[in-house]
Each structure stands twice: as structure tokens, then as C-alpha cells.
Design an enzyme around this catalytic site. Structure first.
Site, PDB file in Angstrom:
ATOM      1  N   GLU A 183       0.838  -1.204   0.000  1.00 23.06           N
ATOM      2  CA  GLU A 183       0.000   0.000   0.000  1.00 23.06           C
ATOM      3  C   GLU A 183       0.872   1.253   0.000  1.00 23.06           C
ATOM      4  O   GLU A 183       0.624   2.208  -0.726  1.00 23.06           O
ATOM      5  CB  GLU A 183      -0.903  -0.011   1.230  1.00 23.06           C
ATOM      6  CG  GLU A 183      -1.757   1.232   1.379  1.00 23.06           C
ATOM      7  CD  GLU A 183      -2.464   1.304   2.715  1.00 23.06           C
ATOM      8  OE1 GLU A 183      -3.294   2.214   2.886  1.00 23.06           O
ATOM      9  OE2 GLU A 183      -2.195   0.455   3.599  1.00 23.06           O
ATOM     10  N   HIS A 184       1.897   1.262   0.857  1.00 25.16           N
ATOM     11  CA  HIS A 184       2.845   2.375   0.913  1.00 25.16           C
ATOM     12  C   HIS A 184       4.235   1.836   0.579  1.00 25.16           C
ATOM     13  O   HIS A 184       4.696   0.890   1.211  1.00 25.16           O
ATOM     14  CB  HIS A 184       2.879   3.014   2.301  1.00 25.16           C
ATOM     15  CG  HIS A 184       1.561   3.540   2.754  1.00 25.16           C
ATOM     16  ND1 HIS A 184       0.725   2.839   3.607  1.00 25.16           N
ATOM     17  CD2 HIS A 184       0.914   4.701   2.482  1.00 25.16           C
ATOM     18  CE1 HIS A 184      -0.369   3.544   3.836  1.00 25.16           C
ATOM     19  NE2 HIS A 184      -0.276   4.674   3.169  1.00 25.16           N
TER      20      HIS A 184
END
Length: 349
Positions: free
Chosen positions: A337-338
Site C-alpha cells: 500500500e505504501h
């Protein structure tokens, strides 16, 4: 088990050169294993109860899970005046920061907004695309173990830009604790309804509607395992943004960055909840040792130490790879996600 394939009391150490690496990585990434049958059964029970009994079921579940003692949805409903008061009572610096963030988000999404178009062919056939905003959107804002006004802005403002007529926000308030920044953000973002409910019961209320909570056309926003499981279950009844698992971050470091900085970057996602995932990848073994030492050194200073420690123990990892190219392979394999590239020079696949 090799020296680099050991599990410490705080975080796993993996090495791509170990024969069992891919199996260990698959186990680490298996979020579906977190959403077990017991969670699904509990969620299904809550959804069915809210669908059948409406407000009464929402109040009952909220009292149970958020440790409250309310008797009606009126006590779980915030007025526009409360939201406005929260905004104006913030310190000037916080008001300005929220306002600046809101304006930047609005400018960005105005450029992203899709447009309707059509054209006519030689035989008179008219073809095109008609973009129509939803009537009502529901936004879920985490408010249990941490509160994120950014989630309010990033979900409500794009909806306004798109032309959504009404925005309904739900945010849990365990033990009755309200976060003023979250309420202020709701005022700034022009949210129409705010209910202090969370979990599967909030998702059910948005999806099915109750006597107090308007039914929405789409539910967006992050939440814990119960929220994600509930969103999966109501998809089709309403639209959803995605089946978002626990928050996750992968940091790739070439060994130059201050180990304490990297430790704090891992903490930034691990603090969300015990199911969050934080992974650091490097081709420098001594650097990983230094980061691990920094983690141990800094953990006791964290306000949310217990949550971070459990997250790192269960789903965190320090991964030793061969080189930058193998790090790129891992990035594509995990698709986090990051993603943070803490490197002196760009790495190319």
C-alpha cells in the site's frame, strides 16, 4: 534455520537466499488468514441483525464493542453545530493546516474528474460516455485505536468534487472519546451526516439503511478486519472502494539512511493496529542489524508501544536481499500500500 531466518522477540529476519524464503514470505503476506471463519461468522451475525432490526441493533452493537451505554441513535448523532464548533475551537495552526490540506486535495481531484463526452458517426449513430455522480456516499473513518482527519478529507472532498449530493460519515468513538480534529475535518469537508458508530454495524447501517442512518450508494474508507470483512459481504448491495486489508508499508533502503529514521517509518504503519504490516528490505546485512537495534531502542518510547510491538511480531519483517534488482522483484511481489525508496540514487527494474 539460518542465522538470517530467525525470529526475534520483536520482528522476523528473512533472507532471500534461504530455501524457505518464499514460503515464509507467503505466510507473512497472508492477510486472508487474519480474516478467519470466526470473524466472518461474527460479521454475518451483525449484518443480519442490523438489516432486520435497524437502529436498535446498531445501538446494541455500539454499546457492546465501544463500551458505551446509550439508549438511542440520537446519542450517536453529531449535529452540524458540533462539527463547526470543533473546527473553530482548534488552535489556529491546526485550522490552517487542515484548510491547506483540504484546498490541495480539492485542486488535485478537480483535475482528475472524468467528463461526459459523445460523438456522432457518419450514419447518425451517437456514441459517448455519460458521467453521473452518486446520490449518496458513505465514508468510514477509523476512530478506534487511532484517529485520522486525513481520512475524512481524502474521502469527502473527492466526493464533493464529483458532485455527490450527500455524504454520510461514520466514526467509532470507543469509551465516548471524540477526536476534535476528525470532527473539524468533517465540517471543513462539508459532510452532511455524522454518526459515532463503527465496525461491521456501521457498514451494515450504511449498506442497508436504518431509521436514522440513510442508505448510501457506495462505502469508502479504511477500517479494521471487521470493517473490511463487512465491506466484502455487502458488496453488490452497495458499491465499495476496495477490500482494504490492514495498513502496510515496505521500505527499501540502500544502507545509507539513519536506522532510527527507518525504524520510525516502520512504526508509522505498525501503530495503526496489530494486523498492520511493516517490511524493510535491504541488501546490506549490517544496516538491517542497525535498524533492528534502533527498533528495540525506540519502542519503549512510543505511546502505542504495545500495538506496534504486536504488529511487528506478527506481520513485520527485515528482509535481506541480494541487490537492488532483487529488491524490485520483492516490491512487485508484495505490491505494498505504501512504498518508500530510501536510496541515494533511483533503482530501475
Amino acid at each position: 534455520m539460518s542465522e538470517r531466518q530467525q525470529t526475534t522477540a520483536t520482528i522476523s529476519r528473512l533472507s532471500t537466499s534461504d530455501a524457505a524464503f518464499h514460503h515464509r514470505l507467503d505466510e507473512l503476506l497472508d492477510w486472508e488468514g487474519v480474516s478467519d471463519k470466526a470473524v466472518q461468522a461474527r460479521v454475518e451475525e451483525i449484518l443480519a441483525s442490523v438489516k432486520q432490526r435497524g437502529d436498535a441493533a446498531v445501538v446494541e452493537a455500539t454499546n457492546r464493542f465501544d463500551r458505551l451505554a446509550v439508549t438511542s441513535m440520537d446519542e450517536l448523532t453529531l449535529t452540524p453545530e458540533q462539527l463547526e464548533s470543533a473546527f473553530h475551537n482548534l488552535p489556529a495552526e491546526q485550522r490552517e493546516a487542515l484548510s491547506s490540506a483540504a484546498e490541495r486535495i480539492k485542486r488535485y481531484h478537480e483535475r482528475q474528474k472524468p467528463n461526459s463526452w459523445q460523438y456522432e458517426e457518419a450514419d447518425g449513430t451517437v456514441l459517448g460516455q455519460k458521467v453521473t455522480p452518486l446520490d449518496r456516499a458513505g465514508i468510514y473513518v477509523p476512530g478506534g485505536k487511532a484517529a485520522y482527519p486525513s481520512s475524512v478529507l481524502m474521502n469527502a472532498i473527492p466526493a464533493h468534487v464529483a458532485g455527490v449530493r450527500e455524504i454520510v460519515m461514520v466514526v467509532p468513538t470507543p469509551d465516548g472519546v471524540l477526536n476534535e480534529l476528525v470532527l473539524a475535518a468533517a465540517h471543513l469537508a462539508g459532510v452532511d451526516y455524522v454518526f459515532t458508530i463503527g465496525g461491521a454495524q456501521a457498514v451494515a447501517a450504511l449498506a442497508y439503511g436504518t431509521e436514522s442512518v440513510p442508505r448510501v450508494d457506495k462505502i469508502v474508507g479504511p477500517g479494521n478486519i471487521y470493517v473490511a470483512t463487512a465491506k466484502r459481504a455487502v458488496f453488490g448491495q452497495v458499491g465499495i472502494d476496495m477490500i482494504a486489508g490492514p495498513s502496510e508499508i515496505m521500505v527499501v533502503s540502500d544502507g545509507v539512511t539513519d536506522p532510527e529514521w527507518l525504524a520510525m517509518d516502520l512504526f508509522s504503519q505498525a501503530e495503526h493496529d496489530e494486523d498492520a504490516q511493516a517490511i524493510l528490505v535491504s541488501w546490506d546485512a549490517e544496516h538491517l542489524d542497525a535498524v533492528e537495534a534502533a527498533i528495540e531502542r525506540l519502542l519503549p518510547s512510543l505511546e502505542r508501544e504495545a500495538i506496534v510491538r504486536e504488529s511487528l511480531r506478527r506481520r513485520g519483517a527485515l528482509v535481506l536481499c541480494q541487490d537492488a534488482q532483487e529488491a524490485i522483484t520483492l516490491i512487485n511481489r508484495v505490491a505494498p500500500e505504501h512504498l518508500e525508496l530510501s536510496v541515494a540514487a533511483p533503482i530501475h527494474g
